[in-house]
Structure formats: structure tokens, C-alpha cells
Design an enzyme around this catalytic site. Structure first.
Site, mmCIF file in Angstrom:
data_model
loop_
_atom_site.group_PDB
_atom_site.id
_atom_site.type_symbol
_atom_site.label_atom_id
_atom_site.label_comp_id
_atom_site.label_asym_id
_atom_site.label_seq_id
_atom_site.Cartn_x
_atom_site.Cartn_y
_atom_site.Cartn_z
ATOM 1 N N GLU A 60 0.811 -1.215 0.000
ATOM 2 C CA GLU A 60 0.000 0.000 0.000
ATOM 3 C C GLU A 60 0.848 1.270 0.000
ATOM 4 O OE1 GLU A 60 -0.953 -2.722 1.634
ATOM 5 O OE2 GLU A 60 -2.942 -3.086 0.808
ATOM 6 N N HIS A 129 -12.248 -5.227 8.198
ATOM 7 C CA HIS A 129 -12.641 -5.079 6.791
ATOM 8 C C HIS A 129 -14.009 -4.420 6.665
ATOM 9 C CE1 HIS A 129 -9.453 -8.079 6.439
ATOM 10 N NE2 HIS A 129 -9.410 -7.857 5.145
#
Lengths: 326, 353
Positions: A60, A129
Site C-alpha cells: 500500500e 474489513h
């Protein structure tokens, strides 16, 4: 006219802009051949090729850093961070580098980039999530923050975000992916910083975002049966924030509620509550009330998650109760 | 606390510099380039010595990280880079900014927090940036800018501009995740980027070998990314120049990234607050004997440059530093007007209507 789902609207909006600007590129994990884990980038590799639609490693920081470096040297970029929870992995890049470099360099650099990410709960993915983290981005000067609730807004706000010269964090809601709408023909381009009154009302103002918008609308319909006329405002972007629409509505209704998916502390509604209290105090007929997820991580089990997120019933009951409390 | 080298690093076996490679005098580097590098070494040295004096006079506030003793790296790269190449530096970035041609007065004014600083006083010592010179920023949280340099290199690759991005960083950076993410992405995308580790043997206050799994923090990691390990004498401008020329040519040819470890030593501590007492005295004095400036002076004399020419360069630099200091001191404190500017691209900080 085409009927599109929210998820299809993401690719539609990106494609519209990639056709317009041949320099625009995108990168992220599984976005090219796989079409994205939420299938929000299906078809883009075929139309625009592997140089413009690039798969990356699970890195990321490298993804967002590459977006930053490309944007500051003249290439507009869309970076995908698969789940908004993962923004924490590259938060240095977003909060410390991208957001601050224009200011620190007194305007020498610009960042025409969009960080798209799947946000929010309702899909039983558990605490890592499912978060709604718009407020993480909202509190950093230099970022813009967008969260559409409908397929048309996905396209129009995506176009506006891509064309915006500032870095935009664009939150796509996981639980809205399957919602459908008729999309008009031709280019769709919207504006950042414009809330939308999605239901007119005269007794209460409800400000909501993303998944909370349809819930607020459903609650408003139920309130109507009780004789309470609720105005529902879809904020659409938190930065820039359309305070005019909010304040005008509160001037009319005298009551203000926020419906926030984020956990309680420092959710976006806290800022709105502060603005309304400070600037529309004398128009208020009751306390400003925030309806939020409790201050807990989101649980995975369906029964627990449903209790945690603001539901239609909870929105309805909270508002009714506030009238009873007079 | 036990008083041995495990805990008191000053008691450790000193890590001594390698001797100068005298064959570099014969390297194929023209005299103008070398004289340019000699001038640059002096600019970086004298600028930072002046900056240090100004700290002591309390004219420079906050913190500051000097690269005294490490100037050969910025100098060698600065001489080898194309004017439109990109530099990404760390908080220890004064030398890299000046090596790309940042105006000394504007740089000094920024250190003093003045309106005529290169960033109008908004960035300060740790964020020197001059995009017009290819100096794309100084990044004060280690690791990030390697990823950002990749992005600039990716952009150059897409635009087919032939530009190369160079990221300079310390040995400590090799232990942060972003270093590894950046190296991997650069390798798989064959990006025109050069990663330059300035290994000054200490990550802040701790010897780098104490906290690193391999002996050479950068070169020892190269093979993990399919790269050749490149070790260079970071105190010899000619050695750095040659390594830079090779890596830049490789990047421009489309052959991908390089990872260079330039071994050097900082004369002082990590930052203004640090006297650097964790280093063995014999180590400090041995490295003082490998200072790049007297070495290069000797090399140029040996190559037939008259002493008068070198001392003229030194005097010229001293005058320039004086001028820069006067320019900086004459600057005003920034006004309130600039406090709210340049948060967003419309020039302002407005977040609501």
C-alpha cells in the site's frame, strides 16, 4: 439510458474520465486482470491496456507513494486501496506526505490524484474489513473526502474528484455495491462540496452519508406516518463541506440529527454538530443528536453487526423519542 | 547498566574508514567537472557551518540535521545528474538541495524561518524543495520518499522523458517497510530510479550494525530485489560521480533501478540536540582524517591544479555564504496572510462554504 449497479458505476465513471484524459492512469491490487475484488474495475484493462491499468504487489505504501510521485510530476492517478481499513497501512503517505506537501512547499507541488477505497460495514467482514473511516481523512488538512450513495453520484463525483487538482479520498460503500439506478446518456460530471436534499421536510433535518442515506430515507418515511416531516440531506462530500445547505435546513426545521456509520468518538457528525450549535443555535428547538455506531470495533456476526450499525428502526426511534422528551 | 560495548556504543570496536583509492585520480572525469565538484563541496560545507553558527546565535530555531562530512555524496550525484532529473531527499537534505542548485540565500532564509525563504518559512530545514531545480522535496519521515521517487520515475517512464529519479536516504531507512516496498516495485516495473543509501554507520544514536540483519544495510539487501550490490566510497566525490553516472545511464537506458550504498560518516551528531557521544573517539578521529575536502584538495593539486585556483574557489564560496546570510537575515518574519495559503490548489485553505 443504461441501468447500472453502484459497482458498475465505479468502472463507468473511471472509463468516462480515462477516455477524456489519455494521461490518466490507475494502479492497485487485483484491479487489472481480476477487475477488482469488488468487481469495480471490470473492463478497464481491456479498454485501456496494462500500461494505464496496473496491477501492483500488496504494497500500500508503494501504491500511494507511486500515485503521489506521478501526480506531482504531471500524471493524474487513481490509486485503489482495496479496503479502507488498509489506509492505516499507508497513512504516513496520505496524511503526512500527500496532504501536507503543497503547504510545506508553499504551493510548489500539486497532487491531482484520487485514492479510491471500499468502505463501510454490513457485509459481515468483521472489525478489520468493515470500518467507516471517512473521519480519518476528514481531520487532515489538505485532503478532500467524498462518499457517494447512488450509482449516478458515483459517476459524477468520481469525475469531479479526478478533475479536482487536490488529493481526494473516495469512499465506495461495500453494502451499496448491488444497488441499481438508471444512468442518463452522455457525460456525467458533478461538483464536490454540494450536499443534496434527498427528501424535503419541515420538522427535522437528518444529515447522512453513503449507506446511511437510504436508511435515513426509510426512517423518514416511517416518521411521516407519525406526523413528523423529516428533511434528509445526503452530504456526499465531507471536505469540502456544504454547510450552507445544512444550516439553511436547520433554520427551517429547528432540529438536527446526524446518522453516522463510524464509531461514536470524533465521527464526522461531531464536527457538524459543532457547526450547527455554533451557527444556528437560536434556530434550534431541541438538542443536536448524533446517531452512530457505538464506540466499539465492528463485530462479524450478522446479529451483532446489525445491532451496531445505525438501523432504520434506531434512527426512527431516536427521533421520535427526542420529540417525546420535550 | 553494564559498561561494555553491548550497551555503551562508545566502547565498541571502532569501525574505521578504508584508505583512499588513489587510482581514482586517474578516472575519466574532466577537470571542469572536478573543479565544479570542489566548489560544490565547499558550498555545502561552508553553508552548513554557517547554519550551525546561526543556531548558536539562536537565529535558527527548531531542529536541523547537518551532513557535515558527508558532502561528497550530494556533490558527486549533483554533478552527474541531468538538470531535469528528480531529487528526493530526507530531513538531512540541505546538501542535496544545494547540489541541485537551490539558491543559497533562499535556503538560508528558510532555515531562519523568513518570508524570503524558499518555502516562505512553511517548510523549514527538513523540507527544502525547489521544483524548478528538480529538487522534489525533503521528506522527514523515513521511507516514504523512496515510494514517491518511484512515482516520479513511473511518470518519467510513461512520458518517455528520459528523466531519472534519485532518492537519497540514510542507513536507518533500510529497516523500514517502505524501503522494501519501493525496491520491489521499482524492480518489477523497471523504473528509472536510483536509490542511494548514505550509510554513515549510525541510525540516529545507534550503530546500524546493531539493528540490522546484514553487514551492509543496503548492498546486503540488493539481491532480494534482483539487483547488483553496489558499494562505493561515500567520502570520495569521484567514486560517487562514477557510480552515479553508471546508475543514471542504466536507468535512462530502460534497464531499471540501482541500489547504491555510499559509506560515509557524519562529523557531528544526528541533529542539533545530539553531541554524538555514542561513537568511539578513535572512530571519530579516523573518519575526520578521511574528510572528503582536504582529500579532494590534494587530488586536484596532484592533477596539476594550482593552489591559487583552489583558494580562489574557496574565497568565492565564502563570499557567497556571507551574501546568503545577509539575504536571509534581512528577510521579514512571515505575515499572517501566508498562514492560510496553499493548503488546497485554489491557493487557500477553505474547507466549507
Amino acid at each position: 439510458m443504461a441501468e447500472l449497479t453502484y459497482r458498475e458505476a465505479v468502472a463507468w465513471g473511471i472509463a468516462q474520465e480515462m477516455r477524456r484524459d489519455p494521461n490518466l492512469v490507475m494502479l492497485g491490487e487485483d484491479i487489472a486482470a481480476a477487475g477488482g475484488v469488488f468487481k469495480t474495475t471490470v473492463g478497464l484493462l481491456d479498454e485501456f491496456g496494462p500500461e494505464r491499468v496496473r496491477d501492483t504487489p500488496i504494497s500500500e505504501q508503494a501504491i500511494v507513494g507511486a500515485a503521489m510521485g506521478a501526480a506531482m510530476t504531471g500524471i493524474p492517478v487513481i490509486a485503489e486501496i482495496m479496503f479502507s481499513d488498509f489506509l492505516a497501512v499507508c497513512w504516513d503517505m496520505i496524511a503526512n506526505e500527500i496532504a501536507k506537501s503543497r503547504y510545506m512547499t508553499d504551493g510548489q507541488v500539486s497532487f491531482p490524484l484520487v485514492i479510491r477505497t471500499a468502505n463501510g460495514g454490513g457485509v459481515r467482514f468483521g472489525a478489520q474489513h468493515s470500518q467507516s473511516v471517512e473521519n480519518w481523512a476528514m481531520m487532515i488538512p489538505g485532503l478532500k473526502v467524498v462518499a457517494p450513495s447512488t450509482p449516478i453520484d458515483v459517476i459524477g463525483l468520481m469525475a469531479a474528484s479526478i478533475r479536482d487538482p487536490d488529493p481526494v479520498v473516495f469512499f465506495e460503500h461495500k453494502s451499496l455495491m448491488a444497488t441499481k439506478a438508471e444512468i442518463p446518456d452522455g457525460e456525467i460530471i458533478d461538483q464536490l462540496g454540494q450536499a443534496r436534499i434527498v427528501r424535503d421536510g419541515s420538522d427535522v433535518t437528518i444529515a447522512a452519508l453513503a449507506l446511511m442515506v437510504p436508511r435515513a430515507l426509510e426512517a423518514a418515511a416511517a416518521l411521516e406516518a407519525d406526523g413528523i416531516s423529516a428533511e434528509v440531506i445526503d452530504l456526499r462530500s465531507l471536505v469540502p463541506l456544504d454547510t450552507n445547505t445544512l444550516l439553511e435546513s436547520v433554520q427551517k426545521t429547528g432540529r438536527f440529527f446526524t446518522v453516522e456509520e463510524n464509531p461514536r468518538l470524533c465521527g464526522w457528525g461531531a464536527e457538524l454538530a459543532s457547526i450547527v450549535s455554533e451557527e444556528s443555535f437560536w434556530a434550534l428547538d431541541g438538542p443536536v443528536i448524533r446517531i452512530t455506531t457505538p464506540h466499539i470495533p465492528l463485530p462479524a456476526a450478522a446479529a451483532l453487526e446489525d445491532m451496531a450499525l445505525p438501523s432504520v428502526d434506531r434512527i426512527y426511534e431516536t427521533i421520535v423519542k427526542s420529540f417525546d422528551a420535550r | 547498566m553494564p559498561t561494555d560495548g553491548r550497551y555503551d556504543y562508545a566502547l565498541r570496536e571502532p569501525r574505521l574508514p578504508r584508505p583512499v583509492d588513489t587510482t581514482l585520480a586517474g578516472a575519466a572525469i574532466d577537470l571542469d567537472t572536478r573543479l565544479g565538484m570542489y566548489q560544490r563541496l565547499h558550498e555545502l560545507r561552508q553553508f552548513e557551518k554557517r547554519a550551525y553558527d546561526l543556531f548558536l546565535q539562536n537565529l535558527v530555531k527548531g531542529t536541523s540535521h547537518l551532513s557535515l562530512g558527508m558532502e561528497a555524496i550530494a556533490t558527486g550525484f549533483g554533478a552527474a545528474m541531468r538538470p531535469d532529473d528528480y531529487t528526493f531527499a530526507t530531513y538531512r537534505g540541505h546538501a542535496h538541495a544545494l547540489a541541485r542548485g537551490m539558491d543559497m540565500g533562499q535556503a538560508m532564509a528558510e532555515l531562519l524561518g523568513r518570508e524570503n525563504g524558499v518555502l516562505g518559512g512553511k517548510g523549514g530545514s527538513m523540507h527544502l524543495t525547489d521544483v524548478s531545480k528538480g529538487m522534489m522535496g525533503s521528506y522527514a519521515i523515513i521511507g516514504a520518499h523512496l515510494c514517491v521517487a518511484n512515482g516520479a520515475a513511473w511518470s518519467a517512464q510513461m512520458r518517455k522523458s528520459g528523466q531519472v529519479a534519485v532518492a537519497f536516504f540514510g542507513d536507518g531507512t533500510t529497516n523500514i517497510g517502505a524501503f522494501h516496498e519501493a525496491l520491489n516495485l521499482a524492480a518489477i516495473w523497471k523504473l528509472p530510479v536510483v536509490f542511494v543509501c548514505e550509510n554513515n554507520l549510525y541510525m540516529e544514536y545507534t550503530p546500524i550494525d546493531v539493528v540490522t540483519a546484514v553487514g551492509n544495510p543496503a548492498a546486503g539487501r540488493a539481491s532480494a530485489y534482483g539487483l547488483e550490490p553496489v558499494l562505493v566510497d561515500g567520502n570520495d566525490p569521484d567514486a560517487v560521480f562514477l557510480a552515479a553516472r553508471t546508475a543514471l545511464a542504466r536507468a535512462r537506458a530502460g534497464d531499471g533501478p540501482s541500489l547504491i550504498e555510499a559509506v560515509t560518516y557524519r562529523s557531528g551528531g544526528h541533529s542539533r540536540a545530539d553531541p554524538g557521544k555514542y561513537r568511539p573517539e578513535r572512530e571519530v578521529s579516523a573518519w575526520a582524517g578521511r574528510d572528503p575536502i582536504p582529500m579532494y584538495h590534494q587530488r586536484l593539486l596532484g592533477l596539476g591544479t594550482p593552489e591559487a585556483r583552489l583558494s580562489a574557489i574557496e574565497r568565492q564560496v565564502a563570499d557567497a555564504v556571507d551574501t546568503a546570510t545577509e539575504f536571509a537575515k534581512a528577510g521579514r518574519e512571515p505575515g499572517e496572510g501566508s498562514l492560510h495559503t496553499e493548503v488546497y490548489a485554489d491557493g487557500g485553505s477553505k474547507w466549507r462554504n
